[in-house]
Motif scaffolding. Sequence first.
Motif, PDB file in Angstrom:
ATOM      1  N   LEU A  28      14.303  18.971  -9.781  1.00 46.02           N
ATOM      2  CA  LEU A  28      13.702  17.896 -10.568  1.00 46.02           C
ATOM      3  C   LEU A  28      12.190  17.834 -10.381  1.00 46.02           C
ATOM      4  N   ILE A  29      11.733  18.029  -9.170  1.00 45.47           N
ATOM      5  CA  ILE A  29      10.297  17.995  -8.893  1.00 45.47           C
ATOM      6  C   ILE A  29       9.589  19.144  -9.604  1.00 45.47           C
ATOM      7  N   VAL A  30      10.188  20.329  -9.570  1.00 42.35           N
ATOM      8  CA  VAL A  30       9.583  21.486 -10.242  1.00 42.35           C
ATOM      9  C   VAL A  30       9.479  21.235 -11.744  1.00 42.35           C
ATOM     10  N   LEU A  31      10.512  20.645 -12.317  1.00 44.84           N
ATOM     11  CA  LEU A  31      10.529  20.411 -13.761  1.00 44.84           C
ATOM     12  C   LEU A  31       9.748  19.170 -14.183  1.00 44.84           C
ATOM     13  N   ASN A  32       9.480  18.282 -13.243  1.00 41.44           N
ATOM     14  CA  ASN A  32       8.771  17.031 -13.532  1.00 41.44           C
ATOM     15  C   ASN A  32       7.690  16.839 -12.474  1.00 41.44           C
ATOM     16  N   MET A  33       6.588  17.517 -12.679  1.00 41.82           N
ATOM     17  CA  MET A  33       5.522  17.545 -11.668  1.00 41.82           C
ATOM     18  C   MET A  33       5.025  16.156 -11.261  1.00 41.82           C
ATOM     19  N   HIS A  34       5.127  15.183 -12.153  1.00 45.30           N
ATOM     20  CA  HIS A  34       4.668  13.838 -11.803  1.00 45.30           C
ATOM     21  C   HIS A  34       5.465  13.230 -10.653  1.00 45.30           C
ATOM     22  N   LEU A  35       6.667  13.731 -10.412  1.00 42.92           N
ATOM     23  CA  LEU A  35       7.470  13.230  -9.297  1.00 42.92           C
ATOM     24  C   LEU A  35       6.869  13.610  -7.949  1.00 42.92           C
ATOM     25  N   ASP A  36       6.084  14.679  -7.924  1.00 43.89           N
ATOM     26  CA  ASP A  36       5.538  15.174  -6.667  1.00 43.89           C
ATOM     27  C   ASP A  36       4.235  14.485  -6.273  1.00 43.89           C
ATOM     28  N   ARG A  37       3.701  13.677  -7.147  1.00 40.73           N
ATOM     29  CA  ARG A  37       2.443  12.980  -6.842  1.00 40.73           C
ATOM     30  C   ARG A  37       2.712  11.712  -6.044  1.00 40.73           C
ATOM     31  N   MET A  38       1.812  11.408  -5.178  1.00 40.82           N
ATOM     32  CA  MET A  38       1.948  10.162  -4.418  1.00 40.82           C
ATOM     33  C   MET A  38       1.670   8.986  -5.339  1.00 40.82           C
ATOM     34  N   GLY A  39       2.432   7.976  -5.209  1.00 39.45           N
ATOM     35  CA  GLY A  39       2.261   6.786  -6.025  1.00 39.45           C
ATOM     36  C   GLY A  39       2.942   5.624  -5.343  1.00 39.45           C
ATOM     37  N   ASN A  40       3.467   4.730  -6.140  1.00 33.97           N
ATOM     38  CA  ASN A  40       4.142   3.566  -5.577  1.00 33.97           C
ATOM     39  C   ASN A  40       5.506   3.909  -4.985  1.00 33.97           C
ATOM     40  N   SER A  42       8.279   7.287  -3.937  1.00 32.15           N
ATOM     41  CA  SER A  42       8.392   8.721  -3.710  1.00 32.15           C
ATOM     42  C   SER A  42       9.416   9.332  -4.652  1.00 32.15           C
ATOM     43  N   ALA A  43       9.364  10.642  -4.798  1.00 30.46           N
ATOM     44  CA  ALA A  43      10.338  11.357  -5.625  1.00 30.46           C
ATOM     45  C   ALA A  43      11.753  11.118  -5.106  1.00 30.46           C
ATOM     46  N   VAL A  44      11.877  10.998  -3.811  1.00 24.86           N
ATOM     47  CA  VAL A  44      13.194  10.775  -3.203  1.00 24.86           C
ATOM     48  C   VAL A  44      13.840   9.504  -3.765  1.00 24.86           C
TER      49      VAL A  44
END
Length: 107
Positions: A28-40, A42-44
């Motif tokens: 999912l992270i590879v296909l949706n790069m925005h998940l890998d960015r730090m924000g409010n 986590s991708a988890v």
Amino acid sequence: MTARAITTRWYDQQQHLTERRNHRLNQLIVLNMHLDRMGNASAVLLARDLVIYPETTVLTPALAALLRCRTQRPREALTTIGHRLGLSRFAPTTSDALAAHLTRTRR
């Protein structure tokens, strides 16, 4: 709701199927790069429902079947569910969410 609560707890506590779920999360992270960015969040956390969905859909009918067939013992039920999840060995501790649920509903 029960199946989702159990699989969510497994995911949050990194119990059972961790390697499988990590593989899904990485895909999912590879296909949706925005998940890998730090924000409010986590991708988890953002992808948790997607990552646990396969096990939740396996566990849901298994739990429903157990409600109809109250004669099955918790240990037998765990073996059956482990088999349905594709686990060759499934021996959760008594504090595991599924084991605790089966113990409560079998009394």
